[in-house]
Design a protein around this motif. Structure first.
Motif, PDB file in Angstrom:
ATOM      1  N   THR A  85       0.826  -1.206   0.000  1.00 17.81           N
ATOM      2  CA  THR A  85       0.000   0.000   0.000  1.00 17.81           C
ATOM      3  C   THR A  85       0.859   1.256   0.000  1.00 17.81           C
ATOM      4  O   THR A  85       0.333   2.356  -0.101  1.00 17.81           O
ATOM      5  N   HIS A  86       2.179   1.090   0.129  1.00 18.57           N
ATOM      6  CA  HIS A  86       3.121   2.213   0.117  1.00 18.57           C
ATOM      7  C   HIS A  86       2.831   3.199   1.246  1.00 18.57           C
ATOM      8  O   HIS A  86       3.099   4.393   1.123  1.00 18.57           O
ATOM      9  N   GLY A  87       2.273   2.677   2.345  1.00 21.88           N
ATOM     10  CA  GLY A  87       1.997   3.491   3.510  1.00 21.88           C
ATOM     11  C   GLY A  87       1.990   2.626   4.757  1.00 21.88           C
ATOM     12  O   GLY A  87       1.833   1.398   4.686  1.00 21.88           O
ATOM     13  N   ILE A  88       2.146   3.245   5.913  1.00 20.50           N
ATOM     14  CA  ILE A  88       2.239   2.544   7.187  1.00 20.50           C
ATOM     15  C   ILE A  88       0.856   2.316   7.777  1.00 20.50           C
ATOM     16  O   ILE A  88       0.042   3.239   7.866  1.00 20.50           O
ATOM     17  N   ASP A  89       0.590   1.088   8.198  1.00 19.32           N
ATOM     18  CA  ASP A  89      -0.671   0.708   8.843  1.00 19.32           C
ATOM     19  C   ASP A  89      -1.906   1.104   8.032  1.00 19.32           C
ATOM     20  O   ASP A  89      -2.712   1.952   8.444  1.00 19.32           O
ATOM     21  N   PRO A  90      -2.113   0.484   6.863  1.00 19.78           N
ATOM     22  CA  PRO A  90      -3.320   0.773   6.076  1.00 19.78           C
ATOM     23  C   PRO A  90      -4.574   0.349   6.839  1.00 19.78           C
ATOM     24  O   PRO A  90      -4.554  -0.610   7.617  1.00 19.78           O
ATOM     25  N   HIS A  91      -5.657   1.059   6.596  1.00 15.19           N
ATOM     26  CA  HIS A  91      -6.934   0.751   7.263  1.00 15.19           C
ATOM     27  C   HIS A  91      -8.039   0.705   6.220  1.00 15.19           C
ATOM     28  O   HIS A  91      -8.265  -0.325   5.608  1.00 15.19           O
ATOM     29  N   ASP A  92      -8.710   1.804   5.987  1.00 12.06           N
ATOM     30  CA  ASP A  92      -9.822   1.833   5.032  1.00 12.06           C
ATOM     31  C   ASP A  92      -9.294   1.734   3.605  1.00 12.06           C
ATOM     32  O   ASP A  92      -8.282   2.349   3.250  1.00 12.06           O
ATOM     33  N   ILE A  93     -10.000   0.956   2.758  1.00 12.67           N
ATOM     34  CA  ILE A  93      -9.646   0.837   1.350  1.00 12.67           C
ATOM     35  C   ILE A  93     -10.919   0.944   0.515  1.00 12.67           C
ATOM     36  O   ILE A  93     -11.971   0.468   0.906  1.00 12.67           O
ATOM     37  N   ALA A 104      -6.151   3.726  -0.596  1.00 11.18           N
ATOM     38  CA  ALA A 104      -5.916   3.261   0.769  1.00 11.18           C
ATOM     39  C   ALA A 104      -5.624   4.429   1.696  1.00 11.18           C
ATOM     40  O   ALA A 104      -4.901   5.362   1.330  1.00 11.18           O
ATOM     41  N   ALA A 105      -6.203   4.366   2.902  1.00 13.42           N
ATOM     42  CA  ALA A 105      -5.892   5.319   3.965  1.00 13.42           C
ATOM     43  C   ALA A 105      -4.885   4.662   4.897  1.00 13.42           C
ATOM     44  O   ALA A 105      -5.164   3.606   5.476  1.00 13.42           O
ATOM     45  N   GLU A 126       4.450   9.778   7.812  1.00 15.35           N
ATOM     46  CA  GLU A 126       3.851   9.637   6.480  1.00 15.35           C
ATOM     47  C   GLU A 126       2.419   9.103   6.506  1.00 15.35           C
ATOM     48  O   GLU A 126       2.089   8.146   5.791  1.00 15.35           O
ATOM     49  N   ALA A 127       1.564   9.670   7.338  1.00 11.48           N
ATOM     50  CA  ALA A 127       0.142   9.396   7.162  1.00 11.48           C
ATOM     51  C   ALA A 127      -0.228   9.835   5.756  1.00 11.48           C
ATOM     52  O   ALA A 127       0.114  10.940   5.335  1.00 11.48           O
ATOM     53  N   CYS A 128      -0.917   8.975   5.006  1.00  8.07           N
ATOM     54  CA  CYS A 128      -1.085   9.288   3.589  1.00  8.07           C
ATOM     55  C   CYS A 128      -2.262   8.540   2.975  1.00  8.07           C
ATOM     56  O   CYS A 128      -2.745   7.539   3.499  1.00  8.07           O
ATOM     57  N   VAL A 129      -2.692   9.056   1.825  1.00  9.42           N
ATOM     58  CA  VAL A 129      -3.592   8.352   0.919  1.00  9.42           C
ATOM     59  C   VAL A 129      -2.759   7.867  -0.252  1.00  9.42           C
ATOM     60  O   VAL A 129      -1.998   8.641  -0.841  1.00  9.42           O
ATOM     61  N   THR A 130      -2.874   6.589  -0.573  1.00  8.43           N
ATOM     62  CA  THR A 130      -2.161   6.046  -1.721  1.00  8.43           C
ATOM     63  C   THR A 130      -3.152   5.459  -2.717  1.00  8.43           C
ATOM     64  O   THR A 130      -4.211   4.948  -2.330  1.00  8.43           O
ATOM     65  N   ILE A 131      -2.816   5.536  -3.983  1.00  5.72           N
ATOM     66  CA  ILE A 131      -3.653   5.021  -5.058  1.00  5.72           C
ATOM     67  C   ILE A 131      -2.846   3.985  -5.825  1.00  5.72           C
ATOM     68  O   ILE A 131      -1.744   4.265  -6.301  1.00  5.72           O
ATOM     69  N   THR A 150      -1.291  13.276  13.790  1.00  5.37           N
ATOM     70  CA  THR A 150      -2.643  13.084  13.263  1.00  5.37           C
ATOM     71  C   THR A 150      -2.665  11.903  12.308  1.00  5.37           C
ATOM     72  O   THR A 150      -1.962  11.897  11.300  1.00  5.37           O
ATOM     73  N   GLU A 151      -3.475  10.900  12.628  1.00  5.11           N
ATOM     74  CA  GLU A 151      -3.583   9.711  11.793  1.00  5.11           C
ATOM     75  C   GLU A 151      -4.610   9.938  10.679  1.00  5.11           C
ATOM     76  O   GLU A 151      -5.559  10.690  10.830  1.00  5.11           O
ATOM     77  N   LEU A 152      -4.405   9.232   9.576  1.00  4.18           N
ATOM     78  CA  LEU A 152      -5.372   9.244   8.484  1.00  4.18           C
ATOM     79  C   LEU A 152      -6.030   7.871   8.462  1.00  4.18           C
ATOM     80  O   LEU A 152      -5.375   6.873   8.167  1.00  4.18           O
ATOM     81  N   ARG A 153      -7.315   7.825   8.811  1.00  2.00           N
ATOM     82  CA  ARG A 153      -7.957   6.535   9.071  1.00  2.00           C
ATOM     83  C   ARG A 153      -8.948   6.078   8.006  1.00  2.00           C
ATOM     84  O   ARG A 153      -8.928   4.939   7.574  1.00  2.00           O
ATOM     85  N   HIS A 154      -9.878   6.938   7.612  1.00  2.00           N
ATOM     86  CA  HIS A 154     -10.956   6.513   6.722  1.00  2.00           C
ATOM     87  C   HIS A 154     -11.084   7.448   5.529  1.00  2.00           C
ATOM     88  O   HIS A 154     -10.648   8.596   5.580  1.00  2.00           O
ATOM     89  N   LEU A 155     -11.724   6.943   4.490  1.00  2.00           N
ATOM     90  CA  LEU A 155     -11.887   7.766   3.291  1.00  2.00           C
ATOM     91  C   LEU A 155     -13.110   7.336   2.497  1.00  2.00           C
ATOM     92  O   LEU A 155     -13.652   6.250   2.672  1.00  2.00           O
TER      93      LEU A 155
END
Length: 324
Positions: A85-93, A104-105, A126-131, A150-155
């Motif tokens: 997911t190119h990000g740490i600890d993915p959650h919502d997809i 991915a959030a 690197e809280a992030c949105v990846t595509i 600040t975490e990025l959790r849902h999208l």
């Protein structure tokens, strides 16, 4: 599919009987479930978010902490393919463009050096949105929020230029009380939070192609964006609808501009701690559920409360809902 959160075994259920039909471990030893899943290719596969073993950032580089999206057989949970997911600890997809891309959030939270558990406030990298291109697994775009703690959790996502991400920022109880100092009325304890922690304000972000994440709302509205939890995109009306249980709010955002169209205090209608939100399959309504009880139905577009369609079950606590 139960895509477990912070645990090892994924679980598949029969949708009618709720009998367990399959269990399977997470991606690799020490990996954890990321908590969300989506079906693709007409239900032939299910994509799950999964998290790398938790440890503090060291000399190995950020990439060693990146999570994965795994593609599995929905009946056996057998692993078919996986992509970073190119990000740490993915959650919502979420899937967009007919399943061509996965959005991915990624929380971005890691333990501080010398520690094993996450701290409060969070140490965010690197809280992030990846595509991700689902045909090749390649990273199409990555938008880092650059918001410390600040975490990025849902999208919610309708297209590459209709991505709305909701954030979460944690503090201790005194900082939570301080954040409410401007309120003119008494307020109750937040039953959706963990003991000893408080959710602080964190703005919703709009993310589009070639643009940096943009915080939405004016100062006062942004202050009410505490514990952003569930969010959906209504393509017909080009709107995103989000819940903020700590603040007892439901907010509606314009898809094109990100402008806050509605900022609703749900306690005035009898709905407390709004958590789950889902578009109903009739194409006319959406439902919002309270953390502990009640399911309220609203008309899409007008956001008019449909009192005759509301239900009043007890949920005993939850985060999200869906409808099919």
């Amino acid at each position: 599919i139960l895509c477990v959160f912070e645990e090892r075994d994924q679980v598949a259920f029969d949708p009618k009987t709720l009998d367990v039909v399959a269990t399977a471990p997470a991606f690799a030893e020490g990996w954890r479930g990321g908590g969300h899943a989506v079906f693709l290719d007409g239900g032939r596969f299910v994509a799950l978010s999964e998290r790398a073993p938790r440890k503090a950032l060291g000399g190995e580089g950020v990439e060693a902490h990146h999570g994965r999206v795994t593609l599995r057989d929905p009946h056996t949970l057998k692993l078919r393919e996986s992509y970073s997911t190119h990000g740490i600890d993915p959650h919502d997809i979420r899937l967009i463009e007919g399943g061509k891309y996965l959005v991915a959030a990624n929380y971005g939270s890691l333990p501080r050096p010398g520690e094993k558990d996450l701290s409060v406030p969070r140490a965010v990298t690197e809280a992030c949105v990846t595509i991700i291109d689902m045909a090749s697994g390649k990273l199409l775009d990555k938008r880092v929020t650059n918001r410390d703690q600040t975490e990025l959790r849902h999208l919610a996502a309708g297209s590459l230029d209709r991505i709305f991400a909701i954030q979460a920022r944690l503090g201790d109880v005194p900082s939570g009380a301080q954040s409410m100092a401007g309120e003119s009325v008494a307020y109750g304890v937040d039953i959706t939070g963990e003991k000893g922690l408080a959710y602080l304000s964190a703005p919703v972000l709009k993310i589009g192609r070639g643009a940096e994440p943009r915080a939405l709302g004016d100062r006062r509205t942004a202050e009410r964006m505490r514990h952003g939890l569930s969010i959906v995109y209504d393509a017909e009306h080009d709107q995103a609808i989000a819940t903020f249980p700590t603040a007892h709010r439901v907010m509606v955002f314009d898809g094109a501009t990100g402008r806050v169209l509605r900022d609703v205090d749900t306690t005035k209608t009898g709905l407390r701690y709004p958590c789950g939100v889902t578009l109903l399959p009739d194409g006319k309504h959406y439902a919002v559920t309270g953390y502990w009880e009640n399911l309220f139905v609203f008309e899409r577009g007008t956001h008019r409360l449909m009192r005759d369609l509301c239900l009043y079950p007890v949920f005993f606590g939850h985060s999200h809902i869906t409808a099919a």
